[in-house]
Design a protein around this motif. Structure first.
Motif, PDB file in Angstrom:
ATOM      1  N   PHE A 121       1.190  -1.510  -0.126  1.00  0.00           N
ATOM      2  CA  PHE A 121       0.103   0.044  -0.323  1.00  0.00           C
ATOM      3  C   PHE A 121       0.658   1.332  -0.288  1.00  0.00           C
ATOM      4  O   PHE A 121       0.639   2.362  -0.647  1.00  0.00           O
ATOM      5  CB  PHE A 121      -0.935  -0.236   1.191  1.00  0.00           C
ATOM      6  N   GLY A 122       1.992   1.027   0.518  1.00  0.00           N
ATOM      7  CA  GLY A 122       3.036   2.044   0.730  1.00  0.00           C
ATOM      8  C   GLY A 122       3.331   2.691  -0.324  1.00  0.00           C
ATOM      9  O   GLY A 122       3.311   3.750  -1.532  1.00  0.00           O
ATOM     10  N   LEU A 123       3.880   1.658  -1.682  1.00  0.00           N
ATOM     11  CA  LEU A 123       4.062   1.345  -2.277  1.00  0.00           C
ATOM     12  C   LEU A 123       2.895   1.831  -3.543  1.00  0.00           C
ATOM     13  O   LEU A 123       3.042   3.317  -4.516  1.00  0.00           O
ATOM     14  CB  LEU A 123       4.758   0.108  -3.373  1.00  0.00           C
ATOM     15  N   LEU A 124       1.931   1.402  -3.828  1.00  0.00           N
ATOM     16  CA  LEU A 124       0.483   1.948  -4.340  1.00  0.00           C
ATOM     17  C   LEU A 124       0.546   3.665  -3.957  1.00  0.00           C
ATOM     18  O   LEU A 124      -0.176   4.539  -5.253  1.00  0.00           O
ATOM     19  CB  LEU A 124      -0.455   0.682  -4.217  1.00  0.00           C
ATOM     20  N   ALA A 125       0.409   3.883  -2.607  1.00  0.00           N
ATOM     21  CA  ALA A 125      -0.277   5.249  -2.858  1.00  0.00           C
ATOM     22  C   ALA A 125       0.912   6.193  -2.862  1.00  0.00           C
ATOM     23  O   ALA A 125       0.782   7.436  -4.056  1.00  0.00           O
ATOM     24  CB  ALA A 125       0.152   5.718  -0.832  1.00  0.00           C
TER      25      ALA A 125
ATOM     26  N   LEU B 207     -10.826   4.073  -7.013  1.00  0.00           N
ATOM     27  CA  LEU B 207      -9.958   5.117  -7.551  1.00  0.00           C
ATOM     28  C   LEU B 207     -10.299   4.126  -9.025  1.00  0.00           C
ATOM     29  O   LEU B 207      -9.636   4.382 -10.616  1.00  0.00           O
ATOM     30  CB  LEU B 207      -8.629   4.495  -6.969  1.00  0.00           C
ATOM     31  N   ILE B 208     -10.821   2.769  -8.890  1.00  0.00           N
ATOM     32  CA  ILE B 208     -10.929   2.145 -10.255  1.00  0.00           C
ATOM     33  C   ILE B 208     -12.304   2.651 -11.299  1.00  0.00           C
ATOM     34  O   ILE B 208     -11.736   2.994 -12.649  1.00  0.00           O
ATOM     35  CB  ILE B 208     -11.236   0.130  -9.964  1.00  0.00           C
TER      36      ILE B 208
ATOM     37  N   GLU C 145      -3.315   2.484 -12.863  1.00  0.00           N
ATOM     38  CA  GLU C 145      -3.953   2.588 -11.721  1.00  0.00           C
ATOM     39  C   GLU C 145      -5.116   1.599 -11.425  1.00  0.00           C
ATOM     40  O   GLU C 145      -5.270   0.766 -10.474  1.00  0.00           O
ATOM     41  CB  GLU C 145      -4.416   3.802 -11.499  1.00  0.00           C
ATOM     42  N   ILE C 146      -5.596   1.032 -12.769  1.00  0.00           N
ATOM     43  CA  ILE C 146      -6.816   0.316 -12.616  1.00  0.00           C
ATOM     44  C   ILE C 146      -6.224  -0.883 -12.077  1.00  0.00           C
ATOM     45  O   ILE C 146      -6.351  -2.089 -10.815  1.00  0.00           O
ATOM     46  CB  ILE C 146      -6.778  -0.176 -13.775  1.00  0.00           C
TER      47      ILE C 146
END
Length: 139
Positions: A19-23, A96-97, A107-108
């Motif tokens: 989640f850190g990477l995703l944010a 977000l999707i 992003e998707i």
């Protein structure tokens, strides 16, 4: 039988990094959209998307902290709160999707992976809660 506590702890540990990477990537994608799309990407829409990202990030951080703390201390109530907080976090990923005005394939894909990880965590959290909350028998 799979040890639900161990599987849940591994999933929470993995999600803390993912989640850190995703944010971080999402923030970069918002900056990319702002630069590339310019006036087509309105400031109000950008602020709304960033607000969703920060709100989801805050809830996800609290959820991961409670989930990791509960699996180490064997307290079932923290897992229940973590599972309850998973639902708004999943809604943030869903936004977000599907509901962003402009969504990039990166992003998707990343948000879909996060949704799958959160769903798997819910399954193991429920199994862990059942094992942590049952009465102990000493024979």
């Amino acid at each position: 039988m799979v040890d639900a506590s161990l599987a849940y702890e591994i999933l929470m540990y993995l999600n803390s990094f993912y989640f850190g990477l995703l944010a971080f990537v999402e923030l970069g994608v918002f900056i990319y959209k702002m630069v590339k799309l310019g006036k087509r990407y309105e400031a109000s829409v950008l602020l709304w998307d960033i607000g969703y990202l920060f709100g989801t990030s805050l809830l996800e951080t609290i959820r991961i902290y409670l989930g990791r703390k509960s699996s180490l201390s064997r307290h079932g109530w923290q897992v229940i709160v973590s599972v309850i907080l998973t639902l708004p976090c999943m809604a943030g990923m869903w936004y977000l999707i599907y509901f962003q005005e402009v969504a990039i394939y990166l992003e998707i894909i990343l948000c879909a992976l996060e949704l799958m990880l959160q769903f798997t965590e819910i399954v193991y959290a429920i199994l862990f809660t059942f094992t942590a909350c049952r009465p102990r028998t000493y024979t």
